[in-house]
Design a protein around this motif. Structure first.
Motif, mmCIF file in Angstrom:
data_model
loop_
_atom_site.group_PDB
_atom_site.id
_atom_site.type_symbol
_atom_site.label_atom_id
_atom_site.label_comp_id
_atom_site.label_asym_id
_atom_site.label_seq_id
_atom_site.Cartn_x
_atom_site.Cartn_y
_atom_site.Cartn_z
ATOM 1 N N HIS A 63 0.845 -1.112 -0.032
ATOM 2 C CA HIS A 63 -0.058 -0.022 0.000
ATOM 3 C C HIS A 63 0.791 1.259 0.040
ATOM 4 O O HIS A 63 0.809 1.870 1.109
ATOM 5 N N PRO A 64 1.519 1.351 -1.160
ATOM 6 C CA PRO A 64 2.421 2.749 -1.120
ATOM 7 C C PRO A 64 1.877 4.101 -1.062
ATOM 8 O O PRO A 64 2.378 4.941 -0.641
ATOM 9 N N ASP A 65 0.403 3.919 -1.416
ATOM 10 C CA ASP A 65 -0.054 5.372 -1.301
ATOM 11 C C ASP A 65 -0.780 5.581 0.071
ATOM 12 O O ASP A 65 -0.900 6.620 0.461
ATOM 13 N N LEU A 66 -0.540 4.522 1.004
ATOM 14 C CA LEU A 66 -0.843 4.554 2.270
ATOM 15 C C LEU A 66 -0.122 4.607 3.509
ATOM 16 O O LEU A 66 -0.252 5.238 4.464
ATOM 17 N N ALA A 67 1.109 4.154 3.096
ATOM 18 C CA ALA A 67 2.135 4.273 4.169
ATOM 19 C C ALA A 67 3.375 4.545 3.625
ATOM 20 O O ALA A 67 3.980 4.154 2.634
ATOM 21 N N LYS A 68 4.367 5.158 4.439
ATOM 22 C CA LYS A 68 5.702 5.332 4.210
ATOM 23 C C LYS A 68 6.450 5.079 5.318
ATOM 24 O O LYS A 68 6.376 5.413 6.600
ATOM 25 N N LEU A 69 7.644 4.497 5.193
ATOM 26 C CA LEU A 69 8.602 3.963 6.325
ATOM 27 C C LEU A 69 9.945 4.672 6.348
ATOM 28 O O LEU A 69 10.680 4.699 5.294
ATOM 29 N N THR A 70 10.416 5.036 7.372
ATOM 30 C CA THR A 70 11.595 5.705 7.774
ATOM 31 C C THR A 70 12.434 4.590 8.659
ATOM 32 O O THR A 70 11.886 4.137 9.679
ATOM 33 N N ILE A 71 13.611 4.344 8.263
ATOM 34 C CA ILE A 71 14.525 3.342 9.248
ATOM 35 C C ILE A 71 15.735 4.085 9.756
ATOM 36 O O ILE A 71 16.485 4.585 9.080
ATOM 37 N N ALA A 72 16.026 3.977 11.169
ATOM 38 C CA ALA A 72 17.445 4.479 11.647
ATOM 39 C C ALA A 72 18.009 3.329 12.340
ATOM 40 O O ALA A 72 17.296 2.381 13.013
#
Length: 369
Positions: A240-249
């Motif tokens: 669901h690329p239109d619904l969620a965006k992930l950032t990783i540290a």
């Protein structure tokens, strides 16, 4: 009051020091900055991992001995409060006992009682070491078992817990471990967080995706459940690329970690916890929603009757995935959860309120400063 905070986990002591100073007390933080996180301290006790590194750290402690004595209160972050072998820490503990007033032990993380109780008595429905009656035989858990059970670390932990003047648990689950064993000297005090002035609900445009943030600790991904949470978050973003965006540290200093986190809507926290950790609480103070440990016991020990800002998840992939999917599909819920998160920190984790609770503990559970 003159107070020494010795060791560091996730900015607990540095933040507590700020609150105690606001209340007029003289505080020294001596620590390694919690390794790469590099939290602030007054005396740097970081070990150089090179030949003779342990002896050099002992030399540093000896050269700073005048700065480590004469305190009304010494608070240890953990039995392993400096980067030395347990056999070398015990004489240091004895020295601190002789040259200071109260000595208190923090129940803030990994130690012998945390490992042993979760493997044997199992007071929690799930933890880093068990799911119900079934033990978790992960590589990380096995390493901790070998490190703490039947070792010099176990002996050190037992000696300090028996000998110290008081034990402070920073999360419900640590209190559930220590209180049955040391009921007369154990108290729960929430972690301290500095509320963020101007923190407010974040404006969103219609159609903005759910911005998910996750921090990865080196070598502890499987143990803390980060592997499962990360897999679920990646699956949501991919499907669901239109619904969620992930950032990783991963493995970044605290200042960089905060910059990466600030643009997020929610943070994924420790999967096997009942309660938010320091990193999640820091996020909540900024209006970022915690997806992680929000079990009823967490609210009960705080006496919280109305706020429910934490999006609680169960310790499995399916539940994390479905929870994130629901949050992504119903982003209209975010504003209320963000507002509740900010209020939750003000009510229960304000660093000055928490510092006062520590002072009350020092006066009533120790030798009576």
């Amino acid at each position: 009051m003159k107070i020494l905070l010795l060791g560091e986990y996730s900015n607990v002591h540095a933040t507590l020091a700020a609150g105690l100073r606001q209340l007029g007390h003289e505080v020294t933080v001596a620590s390694n900055g919690d390794f790469w996180k590099s939290y602030p301290r007054d005396i740097d006790l970081a070990r150089q991992y090179e030949k003779m590194g342990g002896l050099k750290l002992i030399g540093k402690l000896w050269s700073n001995r005048n700065l480590l004595q004469g305190y009304d209160v010494v608070q240890l972050i953990n039995p392993m409060f400096v980067e030395l072998r347990a056999e070398r820490i015990l004489p240091l503990y004895r020295w601190l006992r002789r040259h200071n007033g109260e000595v208190l032990l923090g129940a803030f993380g990994m130690d012998y009682f945390w490992v042993s109780e979760n493997m044997n008595r199992k007071p929690l429905r799930y933890s880093d070491f068990n799911i119900g009656n079934k033990l978790r035989h992960t590589t990380d858990a096995k390493r901790e078992e070998q490190d703490w059970l039947g070792t010099a670390k176990e002996r050190l932990n037992r000696i300090i817990a028996e000998d110290c003047d008081g034990i402070i648990a920073g999360l419900y689950e640590y209190w559930a471990i220590y209180n049955p064993i040391f009921p007369d000297k154990t108290s729960f005090i929430p972690y301290p967080i500095i509320p963020k002035s101007g923190a407010t609900v974040r404006p969103r445009n219609t159609g903005d995706p759910l911005r998910i943030f996750i921090g990865i600790s080196r070598g502890r991904s499987e143990y803390k459940g980060t592997d499962i949470m990360l897999a679920a978050a990646k699956a949501i973003e991919e499907r669901h690329p239109d619904l969620a965006k992930l950032t990783i540290a991963e493995g970044v200093p605290f200042s960089e970690y905060v910059e990466m986190m600030n643009s997020s809507d929610c943070i994924l926290d420790q999967l096997y916890s009942y309660t938010p950790s320091m990193n999640a609480l820091e996020a909540m103070s900024r209006g970022i929603i915690c997806v992680g440990g929000g079990e009823p016991e967490n609210y009960e020990i705080l006496g919280e009757k109305t706020l429910r800002p934490i999006v609680n998840v169960k310790p499995n992939y399916e539940n994390v995935y479905q929870t994130l999917k629901e949050l992504a599909l119903h982003r209209e819920l975010l504003s209320d959860l963000q507002a509740q998160s900010i209020e939750y920190i003000h009510r229960h984790h304000d660093y000055i309120k928490v510092a006062q609770q520590y002072l009350d503990f020092y006066l009533t559970h120790g030798k009576g400063v």
